[in-house]
Design a protein around this motif. Structure first.
Motif, PDB file in Angstrom:
ATOM      1  N   VAL A 119       1.264  -5.868   5.364  1.00  0.00           N
ATOM      2  CA  VAL A 119       2.380  -5.031   5.826  1.00  0.00           C
ATOM      3  C   VAL A 119       2.052  -3.556   5.622  1.00  0.00           C
ATOM      4  O   VAL A 119       2.297  -2.736   6.514  1.00  0.00           O
ATOM      5  N   VAL A 120       1.486  -3.230   4.474  1.00  0.00           N
ATOM      6  CA  VAL A 120       1.128  -1.829   4.206  1.00  0.00           C
ATOM      7  C   VAL A 120       0.095  -1.336   5.217  1.00  0.00           C
ATOM      8  O   VAL A 120       0.216  -0.229   5.760  1.00  0.00           O
ATOM      9  N   ASP A 121      -0.922  -2.155   5.498  1.00  0.00           N
ATOM     10  CA  ASP A 121      -1.929  -1.767   6.494  1.00  0.00           C
ATOM     11  C   ASP A 121      -1.300  -1.566   7.869  1.00  0.00           C
ATOM     12  O   ASP A 121      -1.636  -0.620   8.583  1.00  0.00           O
ATOM     13  N   ALA A 122      -0.385  -2.454   8.229  1.00  0.00           N
ATOM     14  CA  ALA A 122       0.291  -2.324   9.528  1.00  0.00           C
ATOM     15  C   ALA A 122       1.126  -1.055   9.575  1.00  0.00           C
ATOM     16  O   ALA A 122       1.184  -0.371  10.605  1.00  0.00           O
ATOM     17  N   ALA A 123       1.775  -0.701   8.453  1.00  0.00           N
ATOM     18  CA  ALA A 123       2.583   0.522   8.400  1.00  0.00           C
ATOM     19  C   ALA A 123       1.718   1.762   8.587  1.00  0.00           C
ATOM     20  O   ALA A 123       2.155   2.751   9.186  1.00  0.00           O
ATOM     21  N   ARG A 124       0.498   1.696   8.101  1.00  0.00           N
ATOM     22  CA  ARG A 124      -0.418   2.822   8.287  1.00  0.00           C
ATOM     23  C   ARG A 124      -0.895   2.919   9.731  1.00  0.00           C
ATOM     24  O   ARG A 124      -1.245   3.997  10.203  1.00  0.00           O
ATOM     25  N   GLU A 125      -0.917   1.771  10.401  1.00  0.00           N
ATOM     26  CA  GLU A 125      -1.400   1.714  11.783  1.00  0.00           C
ATOM     27  C   GLU A 125      -0.383   2.308  12.760  1.00  0.00           C
ATOM     28  O   GLU A 125      -0.712   3.202  13.529  1.00  0.00           O
ATOM     29  N   SER A 126       0.858   1.789  12.719  1.00  0.00           N
ATOM     30  CA  SER A 126       1.903   2.293  13.621  1.00  0.00           C
ATOM     31  C   SER A 126       3.251   1.720  13.208  1.00  0.00           C
ATOM     32  O   SER A 126       3.322   0.708  12.510  1.00  0.00           O
ATOM     33  N   ASP A 127       4.311   2.367  13.699  1.00  0.00           N
ATOM     34  CA  ASP A 127       5.656   1.864  13.426  1.00  0.00           C
ATOM     35  C   ASP A 127       5.858   0.481  14.040  1.00  0.00           C
ATOM     36  O   ASP A 127       6.492  -0.389  13.439  1.00  0.00           O
ATOM     37  N   GLU A 128       5.307   0.275  15.225  1.00  0.00           N
ATOM     38  CA  GLU A 128       5.471  -1.011  15.902  1.00  0.00           C
ATOM     39  C   GLU A 128       4.768  -2.128  15.134  1.00  0.00           C
ATOM     40  O   GLU A 128       5.304  -3.224  14.968  1.00  0.00           O
ATOM     41  N   ALA A 129       3.566  -1.854  14.672  1.00  0.00           N
ATOM     42  CA  ALA A 129       2.826  -2.852  13.893  1.00  0.00           C
ATOM     43  C   ALA A 129       3.555  -3.152  12.590  1.00  0.00           C
ATOM     44  O   ALA A 129       3.646  -4.307  12.164  1.00  0.00           O
ATOM     45  N   ALA A 130       4.099  -2.116  11.963  1.00  0.00           N
ATOM     46  CA  ALA A 130       4.854  -2.297  10.724  1.00  0.00           C
ATOM     47  C   ALA A 130       6.080  -3.157  10.968  1.00  0.00           C
ATOM     48  O   ALA A 130       6.363  -4.083  10.199  1.00  0.00           O
ATOM     49  N   ASP A 131       6.815  -2.864  12.030  1.00  0.00           N
ATOM     50  CA  ASP A 131       8.005  -3.657  12.356  1.00  0.00           C
ATOM     51  C   ASP A 131       7.654  -5.122  12.562  1.00  0.00           C
ATOM     52  O   ASP A 131       8.372  -6.018  12.098  1.00  0.00           O
ATOM     53  N   ALA A 132       6.562  -5.377  13.248  1.00  0.00           N
ATOM     54  CA  ALA A 132       6.138  -6.756  13.504  1.00  0.00           C
ATOM     55  C   ALA A 132       5.810  -7.482  12.193  1.00  0.00           C
ATOM     56  O   ALA A 132       6.212  -8.632  11.999  1.00  0.00           O
ATOM     57  N   LYS A 133       5.096  -6.813  11.304  1.00  0.00           N
ATOM     58  CA  LYS A 133       4.725  -7.439  10.032  1.00  0.00           C
ATOM     59  C   LYS A 133       5.936  -7.641   9.129  1.00  0.00           C
ATOM     60  O   LYS A 133       6.025  -8.640   8.415  1.00  0.00           O
ATOM     61  N   VAL A 134       6.872  -6.695   9.137  1.00  0.00           N
ATOM     62  CA  VAL A 134       8.087  -6.846   8.334  1.00  0.00           C
ATOM     63  C   VAL A 134       8.909  -8.023   8.862  1.00  0.00           C
ATOM     64  O   VAL A 134       9.418  -8.838   8.080  1.00  0.00           O
ATOM     65  N   THR A 135       9.017  -8.136  10.176  1.00  0.00           N
ATOM     66  CA  THR A 135       9.734  -9.263  10.776  1.00  0.00           C
ATOM     67  C   THR A 135       9.073 -10.583  10.396  1.00  0.00           C
ATOM     68  O   THR A 135       9.742 -11.560  10.045  1.00  0.00           O
TER      69      THR A 135
END
Length: 93
Positions: free
Chosen positions: A65-81
């Motif tokens: 999730v942290v890596d996805a958050a660093r990548e983009s808001d969309e990637a972070a949202d997907a991982k949080v979901t």
């Protein structure tokens, strides 16, 4: 790389212990062990699996999730979901 890569051997060791516990429960049933004793062991295995699940979830959040958050808001949202869905499954089980 998955979030638990650094602790993979620890997870495998824990899962092997759990596997041994499950085989022990099977033997208990084969030997007609008293119901409550079997249930006590089932509870211990359940808690051990829950512990593994929580560790994997923590690793997922801390890494994936942290890596996805660093990548983009969309990637972070997907991982949080994805993590929220996993938590929901754990809570229901």
């Amino acid at each position: 790389m998955v979030g638990y890569t650094g602790t993979k051997e620890q997870y495998l060791a824990r899962l092997r212990r759990i596997e041994g516990q499950v085989r022990g429960i099977q033997r208990m049933v084969e030997d007609d062990t008293y119901c409550i004793e079997v249930l006590t062991q089932v509870s211990a295995v359940t808690k051990a699996l829950q512990s593994v699940s929580l560790g994997l979830l923590e690793d997922h959040i801390g890494h994936c999730v942290v890596d996805a958050a660093r990548e983009s808001d969309e990637a972070a949202d997907a991982k949080v979901t994805e993590a929220a869905a996993a938590i929901a499954r754990l809570v229901r089980s």
